[in-house]
Design a protein around this motif. Structure first.
Motif, PDB file in Angstrom:
ATOM      1  N   THR A 181       0.821  -1.205   0.000  1.00 35.78           N
ATOM      2  CA  THR A 181       0.000   0.000   0.000  1.00 35.78           C
ATOM      3  C   THR A 181       0.860   1.263   0.000  1.00 35.78           C
ATOM      4  O   THR A 181       1.940   1.300   0.600  1.00 35.78           O
ATOM      5  N   ARG A 183      -0.656   4.367   0.861  1.00 33.71           N
ATOM      6  CA  ARG A 183      -1.189   5.178   1.951  1.00 33.71           C
ATOM      7  C   ARG A 183      -1.351   4.306   3.194  1.00 33.71           C
ATOM      8  O   ARG A 183      -2.296   3.533   3.324  1.00 33.71           O
ATOM      9  N   LEU A 184      -0.416   4.440   4.101  1.00 38.78           N
ATOM     10  CA  LEU A 184      -0.406   3.582   5.279  1.00 38.78           C
ATOM     11  C   LEU A 184      -1.617   3.808   6.171  1.00 38.78           C
ATOM     12  O   LEU A 184      -2.005   2.906   6.928  1.00 38.78           O
ATOM     13  N   GLU A 185      -2.235   4.987   6.095  1.00 39.85           N
ATOM     14  CA  GLU A 185      -3.390   5.242   6.956  1.00 39.85           C
ATOM     15  C   GLU A 185      -4.585   4.370   6.572  1.00 39.85           C
ATOM     16  O   GLU A 185      -5.556   4.258   7.335  1.00 39.85           O
ATOM     17  N   ARG A 186      -4.533   3.753   5.411  1.00 36.72           N
ATOM     18  CA  ARG A 186      -5.622   2.865   5.001  1.00 36.72           C
ATOM     19  C   ARG A 186      -5.514   1.479   5.633  1.00 36.72           C
ATOM     20  O   ARG A 186      -6.453   0.690   5.566  1.00 36.72           O
ATOM     21  N   GLY A 188      -5.802  -0.997   8.511  1.00 32.50           N
ATOM     22  CA  GLY A 188      -6.596  -0.912   9.724  1.00 32.50           C
ATOM     23  C   GLY A 188      -7.140  -2.248  10.158  1.00 32.50           C
ATOM     24  O   GLY A 188      -6.454  -3.273  10.109  1.00 32.50           O
ATOM     25  N   GLN A 219       7.886   0.621   1.992  1.00 32.99           N
ATOM     26  CA  GLN A 219       8.673   1.303   3.019  1.00 32.99           C
ATOM     27  C   GLN A 219       9.836   0.438   3.516  1.00 32.99           C
ATOM     28  O   GLN A 219      10.689   0.924   4.261  1.00 32.99           O
TER      29      GLN A 219
END
Length: 338
Positions: A181, A183-186, A188, A219
């Protein structure tokens, strides 16, 4: 699709490039999507899939393969992995999904034609992620593990209960899910529950999993938890064998495993550190602070209220002071009020 591509490329670095989903995808390519693609294209794709498998089989080696080989070899390898991902998609969907890039090839195309059709951005992205996997990522170290500690595409006791699902890796006793991914905020709940689900499917503890982790390939970061910490953070109130037996019981409609024990036989949930205290608990704390004469930081008016008979009595009526710890009586928050 790029996530599956990097997953297959990492498997090759570990010496186990071909998994059952790719083999089954080549077989299931005969199942069209209401006439799409044409019979000629299907025949071509299946023929090239067989050639693809033979070429990827050549990378199977107990010692593993280079994470970053010379550019020309890496270019072809990434393209082969991307094509393999399309066959895996056919396997997951049980047939063709309309619009799949494999279905857009020409009849009588060969493997080199399919390799050339892979977009350059796929190659560039996967090459960058492989460089991160080597450093600062963990795969240079994981490559050196003994062959029996490098398991790619593990299948669990309970896999057949969830449509034959397999996982990415079990390396050195760690269950690893690869995520590409941006966008790491996705990331969850779904990703965490996926880890928990596969952990529970190992009914017999065949793989002796000690840790679970997410590998973030863009990353180069491996985030892991010990199994006790992972289950504890999820608020689990049963031990792992009991959870696995309960999972098996649910997935088999009660024909196997054991139902979970009743509520009164489970461990109580701990209060989260950031959970606000209830009103009675806060009132007790304030009372104990405010009824002490001369507490630094108190205003003269509050000290007077705390020292005077009427003020102290009023506060004590709100929440009487006890000699020892006071359990909160509004809800079981599980902490002592001193």
């Amino acid at each position: 699709m790029l996530g599956h591509t990097i997953d297959h490329r990492l498997r090759i670095s570990l010496g186990a490039p071909i998994g059952q989903p790719i083999k089954e995808g080549v077989r299931r390519a005969v199942l069209d999507d209401v006439g799409w693609p044409s019979p000629g294209v299907i025949s071509t794709v299946q023929a090239t899939g067989t050639v693809l498998r033979e070429e990827l089989d050549g990378y199977e080696d107990a010692a593993g393969q280079l994470l970053t080989p010379e550019p020309a070899a890496e270019d072809r390898l990434i393209r082969l992995c991307h094509i393999a991902s399309s066959f895996e998609a056919i396997f997951r969907c049980v047939r063709w999904a309309r619009g799949d890039s494999l279905g857009l090839c020409k009849s009588r195309a060969d493997l080199d034609d399919l390799v050339a059709a892979v977009p350059d951005y796929v190659v560039d992205g996967a090459r960058a992620q492989m460089a991160l996997a080597s450093s600062p990522g963990p795969f240079a170290r994981l490559q050196r593990l003994p062959a029996d500690q490098r398991i790619c595409g593990p299948v669990f006791d309970g896999s057949l209960h969830v449509s034959g699902a397999d996982f990415d890796f079990i390396l050195d006793g760690t269950l690893i899910d690869c995520k590409a991914t941006v966008r790491l905020e996705r990331l969850g709940r779904a990703e965490v529950y996926q880890l928990a689900g596969y952990l529970l499917l190992d009914y017999s503890n065949q793989y002796a999993i000690e840790k679970v982790s997410l590998y973030l390939s863009r990353q180069g970061a491996l985030i892991d938890w010990s199994v006790p910490d992972f289950l504890g953070l999820l608020g689990v109130r049963l031990d792992l064998p009991t959870l696995r037996a309960a999972c098996r019981h649910v997935l088999t409609n009660g024909t196997e495993g054991e139902p979970p024990p009743p509520e009164d036989q489970r461990r109580p949930l701990p209060r989260l550190r950031n959970t606000p205290l209830c009103r009675t608990h806060v009132s007790i704390r304030r009372t104990r602070l405010d009824t002490r004469p001369g507490v630094p930081g108190r205003s003269p008016s509050r000290q007077a209220a705390g020292n005077g008979p009427s003020g102290a009595a009023s506060l004590r009526r709100t929440a009487p002071r006890a000699a020892g710890p006071v359990r909160c009586c509004v809800r079981p928050c599980g902490t002592d009020a001193w």
